[in-house]
Design a protein around this motif. Sequence first.
Motif, short mmCIF file in Angstrom:
data_model
loop_
_atom_site.label_atom_id
_atom_site.label_comp_id
_atom_site.label_asym_id
_atom_site.label_seq_id
_atom_site.Cartn_x
_atom_site.Cartn_y
_atom_site.Cartn_z
N TRP A 1 2.01 1.94 -19.08
CA TRP A 1 2.73 2.42 -17.90
C TRP A 1 2.11 1.84 -16.62
O TRP A 1 2.81 1.34 -15.75
N GLN A 2 0.79 1.87 -16.53
CA GLN A 2 0.14 1.33 -15.34
C GLN A 2 0.26 -0.18 -15.28
O GLN A 2 0.34 -0.76 -14.19
N MET A 3 0.26 -0.85 -16.42
CA MET A 3 0.32 -2.29 -16.43
C MET A 3 1.70 -2.81 -16.04
O MET A 3 1.82 -3.79 -15.30
N PHE A 4 2.77 -2.18 -16.51
CA PHE A 4 4.10 -2.73 -16.35
C PHE A 4 4.97 -1.98 -15.34
O PHE A 4 5.93 -2.55 -14.84
N VAL A 5 4.70 -0.73 -15.05
CA VAL A 5 5.62 0.05 -14.22
C VAL A 5 4.99 0.39 -12.88
O VAL A 5 5.51 0.02 -11.82
N SER A 6 3.89 1.12 -12.90
CA SER A 6 3.38 1.68 -11.63
C SER A 6 2.26 0.86 -11.02
O SER A 6 1.90 1.11 -9.88
N GLY A 7 1.68 -0.06 -11.72
CA GLY A 7 0.57 -0.82 -11.18
C GLY A 7 -0.74 -0.04 -11.26
O GLY A 7 -0.76 1.13 -11.65
N PRO A 8 -1.83 -0.68 -10.90
CA PRO A 8 -3.12 0.00 -10.98
C PRO A 8 -3.20 1.12 -9.94
O PRO A 8 -2.46 1.13 -8.96
N PRO A 9 -4.10 2.06 -10.16
CA PRO A 9 -4.27 3.15 -9.19
C PRO A 9 -4.63 2.58 -7.81
O PRO A 9 -5.42 1.64 -7.70
N GLY A 10 -4.05 3.15 -6.80
CA GLY A 10 -4.28 2.65 -5.43
C GLY A 10 -5.45 3.33 -4.75
O GLY A 10 -6.21 4.08 -5.35
N HIS A 11 -5.56 3.05 -3.47
CA HIS A 11 -6.65 3.62 -2.68
C HIS A 11 -6.33 4.96 -2.13
O HIS A 11 -5.38 5.51 -2.01
#
Length: 53
Positions: free
Chosen positions: A43-53
């Motif tokens: 999910w983080q890799m393809f949809v939402s991206g890495p956690p932000g700041h």
Amino acid sequence: METSPQTGLKRQERNTFLLLAVVLFPVLAVMFVASYGFIVWFWQMFVSGPPGH
């Protein structure tokens, strides 16, 4: 010493319990946690991206 059908049944119940308690449930628990981790990772890799700041 003869074994009665009751003794054989108790031995079978004990072996089934040990299989479930020692082998099956821990394996299923590890598989469940690992699959959840992979779902979050994908999910983080393809949809939402890495956690932000």
